[in-house]
Write an enzyme that holds these catalytic residues in place. Structure first.
Site: not given
Length: 762
Positions: A32-33, A232-233, A263, A624
């Protein structure tokens, strides 16, 4: 080489689609980043000025990481970007920090000065506590944290204090919590903030929206300035953030949002999953991109997470996959109690460390995740016993330490004389003979005359403050010192100004006089604050900013988040944290403990949408893990001063058994925190005579329990059936059970109230 060649097909398509609205659904570990970073670099390459791009994140850490990646990217590739320092002019940061920068030039339109303070959670709770005390409200019912949470939820839903008092649902909820005067507290809280020329975190967003409503000119300016908006997010946005982005993006709607509905785990903060689920309804022309390749985790971990999350009804369909090695199955370990679980985790960490003489995993490679903070206590105890270093992620951060908040209090008051909370914090340090009684009189007088506290201290005669001549002199001397600081704050840079204030206020002298270890640590912390300010000034100078006032640093500090600080420690340690705190992080080895009903999912999750969020929370926990994921649950857990007997989490049934390996139940560890019997400490217990066993017991009435079956008793916990028989003397059916923690006991079968334990997890 074109930097776009470093992307896979889905990533490249998402990066190069720049005109119009787009939704990038980024599965866990899908880069994503990377996509956000490359998209910004691509816009710069296409000739878009950096000042036209706004990128909104949820942590300063994320913003810094993106900026660093962009800098590296555009400096290492051949591209037509003429200004390789362009990234410096990007409007990139958190929602709160970006709104702060955009509001300050127009603060007067909102009724504030440009030097308004930003109240953190501690400041806000302090104001609420004072209001409740003044109103004579029961502090056991009106807990500052609870009241602030209610106010914050209202603000994030766009409900101001006037609307709150008219909202029947909110008022009904308040009555159920016996907080009948919460709307009054909300109103007074808002008035107190405005009088102090201060905004809390929520106000920064609300006032940005309000600014665009009351000033069409400002709205048009910012809409024209920011031609490309990236968020973002996006699954974590609340109603106000949704409205802000919608307003800023209009009318071009060159908006790109990135997130993962799987998420979305922050509804308790006001996040609304519907923002991402309904994005294409708000923007019908929006293009959807799915990033489904996971680069983080092994195939088994990804497949297990997929199996879990697919049980949710409300989601954007996607299938995340991994092309890494298949990897180990997830391990599922039942334990008899929470102490045994903690010992098991600690022992496994030691075992993994010993493999290849510790060359494979360092302590930093391990994380222990839990649903609630209270679970860390027993885990910490077992880690300490084995001398395993650890850190609690989310503990007291640097900027929340008392001595740091004291030092910052002086700086805050120097630039904003109306900041009453800052004044109350610092007026007694170092001691000046101005006590609590005097400050109570100052506060009451200030409220009565609609003045700030410093005004009253500066001119006590004007408001008729009833204090003696000596006290009056002390108040005026303090006010004169702060006024002198204020004059200098407008001419000195942040570092020089802070150094001057800490010296002239007596803070550094007072700290240096305390030669205890704690005193030395506090002095070193304040020195570290000075170092941080120096670095901030130097960094800004490197960006071409010649003069950095202290207000810029205070804005930066007040908006720090947990993720911005807690991982700064580079010492090798095992990380302990809640699953909520773990979002956005990754570790080679992850332990997820406490997978029990009423714990994970939480006992407070009742509605279907709440259960779905709990399932998403476990999805976040599993994803994670990069190489190993260890799941565990305890049959018994010491909670609220007593044992609770638990069944395993329903979520374990959602995961296909192909993806995890069930371990044998671990034997119970001896407990030292529970009193199991009362006896004189110097007298050993008298041994009991053996219980006679009938050699030829009478036939027993057909029983549902068989030898070697696992059962649970509400008092004695979990055990194994030894036998079921008929007592010849009493002619009662009895069952003999060897309990894991309470020894062997014989019970009347008709009154035992036993429950069978599923053989899957026994």
């Amino acid at each position: 080489m074109d930097f776009l060649d470093q992307l896979n097909a889905s990533q490249r398509e998402a990066v190069t689609y720049t005109e119009g609205a787009s939704l990038i659904v980024a599965g866990a570990g899908s880069g994503k980043t990377r996509v956000l970073t490359y998209r910004i670099a691509y816009l710069l390459q296409q000739g878009v000025p950096a000042s036209r791009i706004m990128a909104l994140t949820f942590t300063n850490k994320a913003a810094r990481e993106m900026k660093e990646r962009i800098e590296k990217l555009i400096s290492n590739v051949q591209s037509p970007i003429s200004n390789r320092d362009a990234y410096r002019y990007l409007a990139m940061g958190t929602f709160h920090s970006t709104c702060t920068r955009l509001i300050r030039p127009y603060a007067d339109l909102l009724g504030y000065t440009r030097d308004f303070s930003i109240y953190d959670t501690t400041d806000s709770k302090s104001v609420i506590k004072a209001i409740c005390k003044e109103q004579g409200l029961d502090e056991k019912i009106y807990k500052p944290a609870t009241v602030l949470s209610r106010i914050s939820m209202a603000k994030n839903s766009g409900i101001d204090y006037r609307e709150y008092g008219l909202n029947q649902q909110l008022l009904r909820e308040d009555r159920e919590m016996r907080m009948y005067d919460l709307s009054t507290v909300y109103s007074l809280y808002e008035a107190r903030l405005k009088a102090a020329n201060a905004m809390d975190f929520d106000d920064l967003l609300i006032n940005m929206l309000r600014l665009m409503e009351i000033s069409p000119e400002v709205k048009q300016k910012y809409q024209q300035q920011f031609q490309y908006i990236l968020v973002d997010e996006y699954q974590d946005t609340n109603y106000i953030q949704f409205k802000l982005v919608e307003r800023l993006a209009a009318p071009q709607n060159n908006i790109c949002v990135v997130g993962d509905d799987a998420q979305s785990i922050y509804s308790f903060r006001g996040a609304d999953i519907q923002n991402i689920l309904n994005f294409r309804q708000v923007y019908p022309q929006a293009k959807l991109f799915k990033l489904e390749q996971n680069y983080r985790s092994t195939q088994n971990i990804v497949n297990a997470a997929n199996a879990l999350i697919h049980k949710n009804q409300h989601q954007i369909e996607k299938t995340v996959y991994s092309e890494k090695e298949e990897g180990q199955p997830l391990s599922l370990q039942p334990y008899m109690d929470d102490r045994t679980e903690a010992l098991g985790v600690a022992t496994k960490i030691m075992a993994e460390r010993r493999k290849a003489k510790g060359e494979r995993y360092g302590y930093n490679d391990f994380a222990v995740l839990y649903r609630t903070n209270a679970q860390s206590r027993v885990i910490e105890g077992e880690l300490r016993k084995l001398n395993i270093p650890y850190r609690i992620y989310g503990g007291t951060s640097f900027y929340q330490r008392k001595e740091i908040k004291d030092a910052l209090g002086y700086l805050r008051l120097a630039v904003n004389a109306r900041d009453n909370e800052a004044l109350l914090r610092i007026v007694g340090f170092p001691g000046r003979g101005i006590g609590d009684t005097t400050m109570r009189k100052v506060a009451e007088n200030a409220i009565e005359h609609h003045r700030c506290y410093l005004d009253v201290m500066r001119s006590p005669d004007e408001t008729g403050l009833e204090v003696g001549a000596a006290v009056r002199k002390k108040l005026q001397t303090f006010a004169q010192m702060i006024d002198g600081f204020h004059d200098l704050s407008e001419t000195m840079d942040a570092y020089a100004f802070t150094e001057h204030v800490l010296k002239m206020s007596g803070v550094m002298t007072a700290l240096s006089m305390d030669r205890t270890q704690e005193g030395i640590d506090r002095a070193q912390n304040v020195q570290e604050l000075l170092n941080a300010i120096r670095e901030f000034v130097e960094q800004r100078a490197n960006e071409g900013i010649d003069y950095t006032p202290i207000t810029d640093f205070l804005s930066e500090v007040s908006l720090q988040t947990d993720q911005d600080e807690n991982l700064a420690d580079t010492t090798e340690r095992v990380t302990l944290m809640t699953v909520h705190a773990a979002k956005g992080l990754e570790f080679p080895v992850v332990f997820i403990v406490g997978l029990e009903e009423n714990l994970f999912p939480s006992q407070f999750a009742i509605k279907p949408q709440e259960i779905e969020e709990e399932r998403r929370l476990l999805y976040v926990a599993i994803t994670r893990a990069m190489e190993q994921c260890h799941l565990s649950f305890a049959r018994q857990r010491f909670r609220n001063g007593t044992f609770s007997f638990n069944s395993y989490s329903r979520f374990l049934n959602d995961i296909d058994k192909r993806f995890f390996e069930l371990q044998r139940p671990a034997p119970a560890a001896p407990r030292h925190d529970v009193i199991t019997s009362f006896r004189h400490p110097e007298k050993p217990a008298t041994p009991k005579s053996p219980i006679p066993v009938t050699r030829n017991p009478s036939p027993v009435t057909p029983s549902p329990f068989k030898p070697d079956e696992r059962v649970s008793h509400r008092v004695f916990g979990v055990g194994t059936v030894v036998r079921v028989y008929r007592d010849e003397v009493t002619e009662n059916d009895k069952i003999e059970i060897r309990f894991d923690t309470q020894g062997t006991k014989t019970l009347l079968l008709t009154h035992a109230k036993l429950e069978k334990i599923s053989p899957d997890f026994a």
